[in-house]
Motif scaffolding. Structure first.
Motif, short mmCIF file in Angstrom:
data_model
loop_
_atom_site.label_atom_id
_atom_site.label_comp_id
_atom_site.label_asym_id
_atom_site.label_seq_id
_atom_site.Cartn_x
_atom_site.Cartn_y
_atom_site.Cartn_z
N LYS A 87 32.42 54.87 -12.54
CA LYS A 87 30.83 55.06 -12.24
C LYS A 87 30.50 53.66 -11.73
N PRO A 134 30.19 62.79 -6.96
CA PRO A 134 29.19 62.49 -8.17
C PRO A 134 29.07 64.06 -9.09
N SER A 300 30.77 60.33 -12.22
CA SER A 300 31.46 60.61 -10.94
C SER A 300 32.88 60.46 -11.07
#
Ligand code: BGC
Length: 416
Positions: A87, A134, A300
């Motif tokens: 992330k 994402p 993500s």
């Protein structure tokens, strides 16, 4: 008959073509709680529907610290998974090592740039190329409350300020219930901390102190007030909190043992999995003082460079599936988050998700939209780790003075 056999041949050819391009995707994630496992199960189902083999690489541990340690050792050994839950600024760090795959072909074909808020797309790119896909937008500054517990304790409505919160907590304690369900792990302490700082200091202060890591903000009177408030919250947790997993803390609220939990909306995934209904069984409200702000946490998947062509095809299909409407809806319904893809139909989502969606848009305009430091969105992983440790040491050591706590957090932020 002839027609039928022709059809059979055509079907067989299509199946063979699919099988030829079917590959394996190994996916590293830390989604192991009830709600999380259900959510990731949907991605597995979609990938299997495309003929690919899903190799689950789940590393338990909320917040993902364990998963990141395991990922490092796999990459160092030259054997990365196809995709890993990475992330925020951490994506840039991995990309700069040269190990991530370029997802531009998929991103162009699927029009990611026009389907994502720019702030999110920028985080997914390294030097202008997409390297991650994402999944969602989690809001971190939530307070979850059990409606029946509040009623039992005579608390009318959810507290909007920290003063109201402590008044409610007193009543709950007197009623013999636990005011705050807390899981004592450093990332959970940090999650509560960032909501307290936001509530006490406001959006601009949060940005200065926890995103810009400005020393003046970090050593200010507002930070002192934040730490005093943070410590006071602890007095309303139970003695068994240390080491407890976050989802077990959520279960305490679900089971009417505790009134509140400060946690991102993955907690809603647990309420949903338990069949609980927002507005009836439980209440979602912004943490005290934070209604006009939104700390975001975008999950993500970064994709690693792979050699095998079928594995690359499976990886591209995974990236496309993640941004697809089917996945964005069903995953987020289970996960507690909202879709990251713009213009999604929110009809099936509950009131908490609708509020989150509305606040995401409004705070983006007002300046109240902020990256969560506790969930890897605000600063580089090394700085995050150092500050997290300092915050957790303060939380766990009641003998440490507030002044020393402020100093040690500011020092941790300065050394990175
Ligand atoms: C992740 C969530 C996850 C939570 C608890 C957060 O950092 O973004 O997806 O549910 O940790 O494990």
């Amino acid at each position: 008959m002839i027609k039928l056999s022709k059809l059979a041949t055509a079907v067989a050819l299509v199946a063979a073509a699919n099988a030829a391009m079917a590959g394996e995707v190994e996916v590293l994630h830390w989604w192991t709680s009830g709600g999380e496992a259900k959510s990731v199960g949907e991605l597995k189902r979609i990938m299997q529907g495309k003929g690919h083999t899903w190799k689950d690489f789940a590393v338990a541990g909320g917040g993902g610290d364990n998963a990141m340690t395991v990922l490092k050792s796999r990459v160092v050994a030259g054997n990365p998974p196809a995709a890993a839950q990475i992330k925020g600024p951490g994506i840039q760090e991995w990309a700069s090592e040269g190990v991530l795959a370029n997802l531009d072909a998929t991103a162009k074909a699927e029009k990611w740039d026009s389907l994502l808020p720019k702030v999110v797309a920028d985080v997914m790119k390294y030097k202008g190329n997409f390297v991650a896909a994402p999944v969602n937008v989690h809001r971190v500054n939530w307070m979850w409350a059990n409606a029946a517990v509040l009623k039992k304790a005579g608390v009318a409505g959810t507290p909007k300020t920290w003063d109201e919160f402590f008044a409610a907590a007193e009543k709950i304690k007197k009623a013999g219930l636990i005011p705050v369900a807390h899981g004592g792990q450093n990332w959970q302490d940090f999650t509560t901390f960032e909501s307290v700082v936001l509530g006490v200091g406001g959006a601009r202060f949060y940005g200065d102190a926890l995103v810009k890591l400005d020393q003046k903000a970090l050593t200010s009177a507002t930070m002192t007030k934040s730490l005093e408030t943070f410590r006071k919250v602890k007095t309303y947790t139970d003695a068994a909190a240390p080491g407890r997993d976050w989802n077990l803390a959520t279960a305490m609220v679900i089971q009417e043992k505790a009134a509140f939990q400060f946690m991102g909306d993955w907690a809603k995934g647990e309420f949903t999995a338990a069949g609980k209904v927002p507005g009836k069984d439980y209440i979602c409200a912004a943490a005290p003082g934070t209604a006009n702000a939104f700390t975001f946490n975008v999950d993500s998947f970064a994709m690693f460079k792979l050699k095998d062509a079928t594995a690359q095809k499976a990886q591209a299909d995974l990236a496309a599936a993640i941004m697809g409407t089917e996945f964005q809806e069903v995953f987020n319904l289970n996960k507690g988050s909202i879709p990251v893809r713009l213009n999604m139909d929110m009809a099936k989502f509950d009131d908490c998700a609708k509020l989150s969606s509305k606040d995401f848009v409004e705070t983006a305009k007002s300046g109240g939209l902020l990256p969560s430091i506790a969930h890897g969105m605000a600063v580089m992983p090394a700085a995050e780790g150092a500050i997290k440790d300092a915050v957790s040491q303060f939380w766990n050591n009641d003998k440490m003075s507030v002044a020393d706590g402020v100093k040690s957090i500011a020092k941790a932020a300065a050394t990175k």
